[in-house]
Enzyme design. Structure first.
Site, PDB file in Angstrom:
ATOM      1  N   SER A   8      12.799  51.763   7.226  1.00  0.00           N
ATOM      2  CA  SER A   8      12.064  52.886   6.645  1.00  0.00           C
ATOM      3  C   SER A   8      12.719  53.322   5.347  1.00  0.00           C
ATOM      4  O   SER A   8      13.914  53.653   5.322  1.00  0.00           O
ATOM      5  CB  SER A   8      12.054  54.060   7.625  1.00  0.00           C
ATOM      6  N   HIS A  33       8.622  49.905   5.957  1.00  0.00           N
ATOM      7  CA  HIS A  33       7.943  51.046   6.569  1.00  0.00           C
ATOM      8  C   HIS A  33       7.980  52.233   5.603  1.00  0.00           C
ATOM      9  O   HIS A  33       9.057  52.612   5.119  1.00  0.00           O
ATOM     10  CB  HIS A  33       8.656  51.388   7.880  1.00  0.00           C
ATOM     11  N   ASP A  35       7.026  56.174   5.076  1.00  0.00           N
ATOM     12  CA  ASP A  35       6.699  57.423   5.776  1.00  0.00           C
ATOM     13  C   ASP A  35       6.043  58.399   4.817  1.00  0.00           C
ATOM     14  O   ASP A  35       6.696  58.906   3.902  1.00  0.00           O
ATOM     15  CB  ASP A  35       7.973  58.030   6.364  1.00  0.00           C
ATOM     16  N   MET A  37       4.463  61.908   4.207  1.00  0.00           N
ATOM     17  CA  MET A  37       4.463  63.270   4.763  1.00  0.00           C
ATOM     18  C   MET A  37       3.830  64.216   3.758  1.00  0.00           C
ATOM     19  O   MET A  37       4.104  64.121   2.559  1.00  0.00           O
ATOM     20  CB  MET A  37       5.889  63.711   5.065  1.00  0.00           C
ATOM     21  N   HIS A  66       2.964  54.685   7.398  1.00  0.00           N
ATOM     22  CA  HIS A  66       2.934  55.610   8.538  1.00  0.00           C
ATOM     23  C   HIS A  66       2.515  56.979   8.000  1.00  0.00           C
ATOM     24  O   HIS A  66       3.311  57.678   7.384  1.00  0.00           O
ATOM     25  CB  HIS A  66       4.338  55.654   9.168  1.00  0.00           C
ATOM     26  N   MET A  68       1.824  60.673   8.167  1.00  0.00           N
ATOM     27  CA  MET A  68       2.077  61.919   8.908  1.00  0.00           C
ATOM     28  C   MET A  68       1.436  63.018   8.074  1.00  0.00           C
ATOM     29  O   MET A  68       2.127  63.807   7.401  1.00  0.00           O
ATOM     30  CB  MET A  68       3.586  62.134   9.072  1.00  0.00           C
ATOM     31  N   MET A 137       6.499  57.217  18.762  1.00  0.00           N
ATOM     32  CA  MET A 137       7.565  57.989  18.115  1.00  0.00           C
ATOM     33  C   MET A 137       8.645  58.333  19.148  1.00  0.00           C
ATOM     34  O   MET A 137       8.354  58.908  20.189  1.00  0.00           O
ATOM     35  CB  MET A 137       7.022  59.293  17.533  1.00  0.00           C
ATOM     36  N   ASP A 175       9.655  54.024  16.626  1.00  0.00           N
ATOM     37  CA  ASP A 175      10.120  54.660  15.385  1.00  0.00           C
ATOM     38  C   ASP A 175      10.903  55.932  15.701  1.00  0.00           C
ATOM     39  O   ASP A 175      10.349  56.891  16.259  1.00  0.00           O
ATOM     40  CB  ASP A 175       8.879  54.999  14.533  1.00  0.00           C
ATOM     41  N   GLY A 176      12.183  55.927  15.317  1.00  0.00           N
ATOM     42  CA  GLY A 176      12.984  57.144  15.440  1.00  0.00           C
ATOM     43  C   GLY A 176      14.281  56.935  16.198  1.00  0.00           C
ATOM     44  O   GLY A 176      14.259  56.588  17.377  1.00  0.00           O
ATOM     45  N   GLY A 177      15.401  57.101  15.491  1.00  0.00           N
ATOM     46  CA  GLY A 177      16.707  57.037  16.152  1.00  0.00           C
ATOM     47  C   GLY A 177      17.092  55.651  16.636  1.00  0.00           C
ATOM     48  O   GLY A 177      17.901  55.522  17.563  1.00  0.00           O
ATOM     49  N   SER A 196      17.846  55.361   9.039  1.00  0.00           N
ATOM     50  CA  SER A 196      19.238  55.651   8.708  1.00  0.00           C
ATOM     51  C   SER A 196      20.191  54.545   9.165  1.00  0.00           C
ATOM     52  O   SER A 196      21.160  54.246   8.465  1.00  0.00           O
ATOM     53  CB  SER A 196      19.660  57.005   9.266  1.00  0.00           C
TER      54      SER A 196
END
Ligand code: DX5
Ligand code: ZN
Length: 214
Positions: A8, A33, A35, A37, A66, A68, A137, A175-177, A196
């Site tokens: 991402s 990816h 994001d 927003m 993606h 959002m 998510m 997606d996430g963490g 990250s």
């Protein structure tokens, strides 16, 4: 079979985006990816089609958008023109998911349906037949660098069982963490988004191959 890896750009150095996509491509990423927003569906504001278009010429990898955002239907044509390859939207942002799925397909794009952590996975079931991917998510959408929500892993398992029972090839994207520890909890997924963990590492190639080897 190893995961497809979709870094991402949210965690990248925004002053060096061209270099970042080139480095990710060289490092073995499968998709990029992006994001999106809008500061309404989620508090943060990121980037839009013009930025995608600028990067498109510097990278051959599929651009995985993606959304959002509220009113995602307005952004399908602009992102297609800018060079997106797939677009996922949130079921929570849309009154008529079936119509939006058909609209995205009519632009010759792959289509994904995304679910926030509190949305039951069963809400995706009526749409599976027409989807290329379901984006589960594993953090609240809106920011990179959050902690993986353990109980979301069960949704991935339930979705995998459902897809197997229907013999559908719909991809499961998480997606996430995501890092090498949390990826072990979603082994039934096909595509891992990772912001990250990859982008804050010194060696993108190493971190991508660590995720692929799980
Ligand atoms: C969160 C985004 C994610 C985010 C993931 O709203 O959808 O794609 O960039 O970042 P990490 O991997 O840091 O959780
Ligand atoms: Zn995302």
């Amino acid at each position: 079979m190893s995961f497809l890896i979709a870094p991402s750009l949210l965690s990248s150095d925004f002053s060096q985006l061209k270099k970042e996509v080139q480095a990710l491509e060289r490092a073995g990423a499968d998709w990029i990816h992006l994001d999106i927003m809008d500061s309404h569906f989620v508090p943060q504001l990121t980037f839009g089609p013009p930025m995608l278009k600028s990067l498109r010429v510097h990278c051959q990898l599929p651009f995985d958008v993606h959304l959002m955002v509220e009113k995602p239907d307005r952004l399908i044509s602009p992102f297609q023109k800018a060079g997106a390859n797939s677009i996922s939207f949130h079921i929570e942002s849309c009154e008529d998911p079936k119509a939006l799925i058909q609209k995205i397909k009519s632009f010759n794009l792959k289509v994904g349906l995304s679910l926030k952590p509190n949305t039951p996975i069963e809400e995706s079931f009526p749409f599976l037949k027409d989807l290329d991917l379901v984006l589960v998510m594993t953090v609240e959408p809106g920011a990179g660098g959050q902690t993986f929500l353990e109980h979301q892993a069960e949704k991935v398992l339930t979705l995998r069982e459902k897809l197997n029972s229907l013999n559908y090839k719909t991809l499961i994207q998480v997606d996430g963490g995501i890092n090498p520890d949390t990826a072990k909890k979603v082994l039934q997924a096909d595509v891992l988004v990772s912001g990250s963990y990859i982008l804050k590492s010194k060696d993108y190639k190493k971190s991508i191959s660590q995720l692929k080897q799980i």
